[in-house]
Design a protein around this motif. Structure first.
Motif, mmCIF file in Angstrom:
data_model
loop_
_atom_site.group_PDB
_atom_site.id
_atom_site.type_symbol
_atom_site.label_atom_id
_atom_site.label_comp_id
_atom_site.label_asym_id
_atom_site.label_seq_id
_atom_site.Cartn_x
_atom_site.Cartn_y
_atom_site.Cartn_z
ATOM 1 N N ASN A 32 0.870 -1.176 0.000
ATOM 2 C CA ASN A 32 0.000 0.000 0.000
ATOM 3 C C ASN A 32 0.906 1.225 0.000
ATOM 4 N N HIS A 33 1.149 1.792 -1.190
ATOM 5 C CA HIS A 33 2.124 2.882 -1.262
ATOM 6 C C HIS A 33 1.590 4.204 -0.723
ATOM 7 N N ALA A 34 0.310 4.230 -0.337
ATOM 8 C CA ALA A 34 -0.232 5.427 0.313
ATOM 9 C C ALA A 34 0.122 5.442 1.801
ATOM 10 N N LYS A 35 0.432 4.272 2.333
ATOM 11 C CA LYS A 35 0.728 4.156 3.764
ATOM 12 C C LYS A 35 2.169 3.736 4.047
ATOM 13 N N ASP A 36 2.730 2.921 3.163
ATOM 14 C CA ASP A 36 4.063 2.376 3.401
ATOM 15 C C ASP A 36 5.092 2.980 2.452
ATOM 16 N N ASN A 37 6.352 2.916 2.839
ATOM 17 C CA ASN A 37 7.453 3.344 1.987
ATOM 18 C C ASN A 37 7.731 2.221 0.990
ATOM 19 N N ALA A 38 7.345 2.436 -0.265
ATOM 20 C CA ALA A 38 7.441 1.376 -1.271
ATOM 21 C C ALA A 38 8.880 0.930 -1.501
ATOM 22 N N VAL A 39 9.815 1.883 -1.502
ATOM 23 C CA VAL A 39 11.220 1.530 -1.730
ATOM 24 C C VAL A 39 11.720 0.604 -0.624
ATOM 25 N N GLU A 40 11.455 0.975 0.609
ATOM 26 C CA GLU A 40 11.899 0.158 1.740
ATOM 27 C C GLU A 40 11.252 -1.220 1.716
ATOM 28 N N ARG A 41 9.966 -1.275 1.358
ATOM 29 C CA ARG A 41 9.259 -2.559 1.352
ATOM 30 C C ARG A 41 9.785 -3.480 0.255
ATOM 31 N N VAL A 42 10.066 -2.925 -0.927
ATOM 32 C CA VAL A 42 10.602 -3.763 -2.008
ATOM 33 C C VAL A 42 11.971 -4.311 -1.610
ATOM 34 N N LEU A 43 12.813 -3.465 -1.045
ATOM 35 C CA LEU A 43 14.137 -3.922 -0.618
ATOM 36 C C LEU A 43 14.015 -4.982 0.478
ATOM 37 N N GLU A 44 13.059 -4.791 1.364
ATOM 38 C CA GLU A 44 12.837 -5.778 2.424
ATOM 39 C C GLU A 44 12.398 -7.120 1.841
ATOM 40 N N LEU A 45 11.499 -7.072 0.861
ATOM 41 C CA LEU A 45 10.972 -8.297 0.255
ATOM 42 C C LEU A 45 11.991 -9.005 -0.634
ATOM 43 N N THR A 46 13.047 -8.293 -1.022
ATOM 44 C CA THR A 46 14.081 -8.884 -1.885
ATOM 45 C C THR A 46 15.418 -9.001 -1.161
ATOM 46 N N GLN A 47 15.361 -9.078 0.162
ATOM 47 C CA GLN A 47 16.551 -9.246 0.994
ATOM 48 C C GLN A 47 17.601 -8.166 0.736
ATOM 49 N N GLY A 48 17.119 -6.949 0.500
ATOM 50 C CA GLY A 48 18.000 -5.807 0.344
ATOM 51 C C GLY A 48 18.626 -5.649 -1.024
ATOM 52 N N GLN A 49 18.308 -6.553 -1.954
ATOM 53 C CA GLN A 49 18.956 -6.513 -3.266
ATOM 54 C C GLN A 49 18.196 -5.697 -4.299
ATOM 55 N N GLY A 50 16.902 -5.584 -4.150
ATOM 56 C CA GLY A 50 16.081 -4.965 -5.184
ATOM 57 C C GLY A 50 15.550 -6.012 -6.143
ATOM 58 N N ALA A 51 14.603 -5.629 -6.977
ATOM 59 C CA ALA A 51 13.984 -6.562 -7.924
ATOM 60 C C ALA A 51 14.819 -6.684 -9.191
ATOM 61 N N ASP A 52 14.855 -7.887 -9.746
ATOM 62 C CA ASP A 52 15.584 -8.106 -11.000
ATOM 63 C C ASP A 52 15.011 -7.244 -12.119
ATOM 64 N N ILE A 53 13.684 -7.133 -12.137
ATOM 65 C CA ILE A 53 12.994 -6.353 -13.164
ATOM 66 C C ILE A 53 11.996 -5.431 -12.485
ATOM 67 N N VAL A 54 12.041 -4.164 -12.834
ATOM 68 C CA VAL A 54 11.053 -3.196 -12.358
ATOM 69 C C VAL A 54 10.354 -2.634 -13.587
ATOM 70 N N TYR A 55 9.021 -2.734 -13.607
ATOM 71 C CA TYR A 55 8.249 -2.246 -14.756
ATOM 72 C C TYR A 55 7.342 -1.130 -14.260
ATOM 73 N N ASP A 56 7.764 0.119 -14.492
ATOM 74 C CA ASP A 56 6.984 1.274 -14.040
ATOM 75 C C ASP A 56 6.163 1.817 -15.202
ATOM 76 N N SER A 57 4.878 1.525 -15.185
ATOM 77 C CA SER A 57 3.981 1.941 -16.265
ATOM 78 C C SER A 57 3.042 3.054 -15.813
ATOM 79 N N THR A 58 3.440 3.798 -14.780
ATOM 80 C CA THR A 58 2.541 4.793 -14.188
ATOM 81 C C THR A 58 2.542 6.130 -14.919
#
Length: 204
Positions: A111-137
């Motif tokens: 929920n990017h309205a409530k949580d820090n999306a960058v921190e959450r993605v890094l947390e979910l990927t063990q601090g490495q970041g996602a292999d592929i990021v697709y920003d279509s916004t």
């Protein structure tokens, strides 16, 4: 045939016979297709164009901001169909989050309205970041965040003409030793690949 409703991209180069005047326009026949119920498929192909340029397998993590949007909801499904190990997405409204979790069966919805999306993605990927990021916004505010979530050596995909050379986004991606990938259907209409478009739509 005369009177048919068509869809395509116009070449506005007047020296080449292109252009438009009020409700009239001139287009190349190769860049037009007859309007039908399959046009929605073309939107999906735009997302396929981005994701087909990267390798996705059972070891790949993918982050798609705005997964409940008109563009994002295609991308999250395609990433899953392609066999991604982990599909992370985000949304800001409760109904969108519910659809992503219940209908699309996505576990990692931020929920990017409530949580820090960058921190959450890094947390979910063990601090490495996602292999592929697709920003279509199409949002620079989202680009500023999503470029920080791509893994070193990964790929950051964007629609259209954003993130051109020397842009803030391109520099941010380069700092992470990742690459920018452009998804753009225009090249299928006006570039050498345009002969493929009618086949893509007809086969869909």
């Amino acid at each position: 045939a005369i009177g048919d409703e068509v869809f395509g991209i116009l070449n506005l180069n007047s020296s080449n016979g292109g252009g438009a005047l009020q409700q009239y326009s001139v287009g190349e026949t190769e860049a037009l297709i007859k309007k039908n119920q399959q046009l929605l498929v073309m939107q999906m192909h735009q997302h396929l164009d981005g994701l087909r340029q990267v390798n996705i397998d059972s070891s790949t993590s993918v982050f798609i901001p705005g997964g409940s949007g008109g563009v994002g909801h295609f991308a999250v499904q395609i990433a899953g169909i392609r066999g991604a190990k982990q599909v992370i997405t985000s949304a800001s409204k409760d109904d969108g989050i519910q659809i992503l979790k219940e209908q699309y069966k996505l576990k990692d919805v931020i929920n990017h309205a409530k949580d820090n999306a960058v921190e959450r993605v890094l947390e979910l990927t063990q601090g490495q970041g996602a292999d592929i990021v697709y920003d279509s916004t199409y949002l620079e505010s989202s680009f500023a965040k999503s470029t920080q979530t791509v893994k070193e050596g990964g790929s950051w995909i964007v629609l259209g003409a954003f993130a051109e050379k020397d842009s803030k986004e391109a520099k941010s991606v380069a700092e992470r030793k990742a690459k920018v990938v452009h998804a753009d259907l225009a090249r299928y209409w006006l570039g050498p690949e345009r002969a493929q478009m009618k086949t893509l739509v007809q086969d869909a």
